[in-house]
Design a protein around this motif. Sequence first.
Motif, short mmCIF file in Angstrom:
data_model
loop_
_atom_site.label_atom_id
_atom_site.label_comp_id
_atom_site.label_asym_id
_atom_site.label_seq_id
_atom_site.Cartn_x
_atom_site.Cartn_y
_atom_site.Cartn_z
N ILE A 95 -18.61 -46.18 21.66
CA ILE A 95 -17.23 -45.88 21.87
C ILE A 95 -16.52 -47.19 21.65
O ILE A 95 -15.45 -47.05 20.99
N TYR A 96 -16.82 -48.48 22.31
CA TYR A 96 -15.80 -49.35 22.29
C TYR A 96 -15.79 -50.05 20.83
O TYR A 96 -14.86 -50.27 20.50
N MET A 97 -17.04 -50.38 20.25
CA MET A 97 -17.12 -50.71 18.74
C MET A 97 -16.26 -50.03 17.98
O MET A 97 -15.59 -50.29 16.90
N ILE A 98 -16.58 -48.40 17.97
CA ILE A 98 -15.93 -47.60 16.86
C ILE A 98 -14.59 -47.56 17.11
O ILE A 98 -13.81 -47.38 16.18
N SER A 99 -13.85 -47.70 18.18
CA SER A 99 -12.53 -47.59 18.60
C SER A 99 -11.72 -48.85 18.04
O SER A 99 -10.77 -48.76 17.26
N ILE A 100 -12.37 -49.83 17.98
CA ILE A 100 -12.07 -51.27 17.47
C ILE A 100 -11.75 -50.97 16.00
O ILE A 100 -10.86 -51.42 15.27
N TRP A 101 -13.09 -50.79 15.43
CA TRP A 101 -13.00 -50.49 13.83
C TRP A 101 -12.25 -49.51 13.27
O TRP A 101 -11.52 -49.58 12.25
N ASP A 102 -11.93 -48.38 14.07
CA ASP A 102 -11.08 -47.22 13.63
C ASP A 102 -9.64 -47.84 13.67
O ASP A 102 -8.82 -47.34 12.66
#
Length: 255
Positions: A95-102
């Motif tokens: 979730i942490y990585m996806i939120s950054i990319w999103d």
Amino acid sequence: MINPFLPSLARLSVYGITHLQKQSPLMVAWWSAVFPGLGHYLLNHYIRATFLTLSEVSINTFAHINDAMIYSFCGKFELAQSVVQPKWAFGYLIIYMISIWDSYRLTRYQNKLYELTCLKNEPILRVGIFPSEIQFLDRKKPSVGAIYSFLFPGLGQLYVHRFGLSFYTIIWWWIYLYSSRLHESLLQLVLGNLHASILILQPHWLLFMPSVMGGAIFHAYTTVIEHNKLYRTAQRQYLTNRYRKDEYFIFHKQV
């Protein structure tokens, strides 16, 4: 070709002023890395940002991420490894990585929408009167918004008329203060009880607070700047329409 269905740069609602603005994708991604959800708040995606912040606090607590970070800072790597809960930590990382990319992806796309919307130059509504709230664009001072957020996170958002986000931030700041026992620790420190001050603190909750305060200050400061730009644009649109047929140069550009 400009999309004829593009709205104006800003929309007034009972919850505040939602607007398009041009931002640095790397800066927004960085704030998402500091605290998942902060980057989406900068993009005016309030619903998904709220869910991401709730996810950050809850999953971080279950996985003991902050506790592991504290042990790592102190060089106690074995304790850091033992305290982490893998069944929560892996989900937290995704979730942490996806939120950054999103947030990075959304910033790049919204920058394009911003440029197209500026070309269309739709009139910006400056006043919205609703049964339970009055919203309006006016000129404010960015430093005042930043100071309010520094004194108590959430007050800066109240200053920029985002009262939903304001009360959400204020409530959570009270939770952080109560759970971290920061005020009690500061009181003991003022009384000269340094050892008692350290023992009272709850590091897990304390570690959330610098990110939240920094994000609240940055959000309030940049939002005031953007609202001032919208105010000037709306004023320019009004004056242009008002004096369109006159032979006066309202805005003179020096060569």
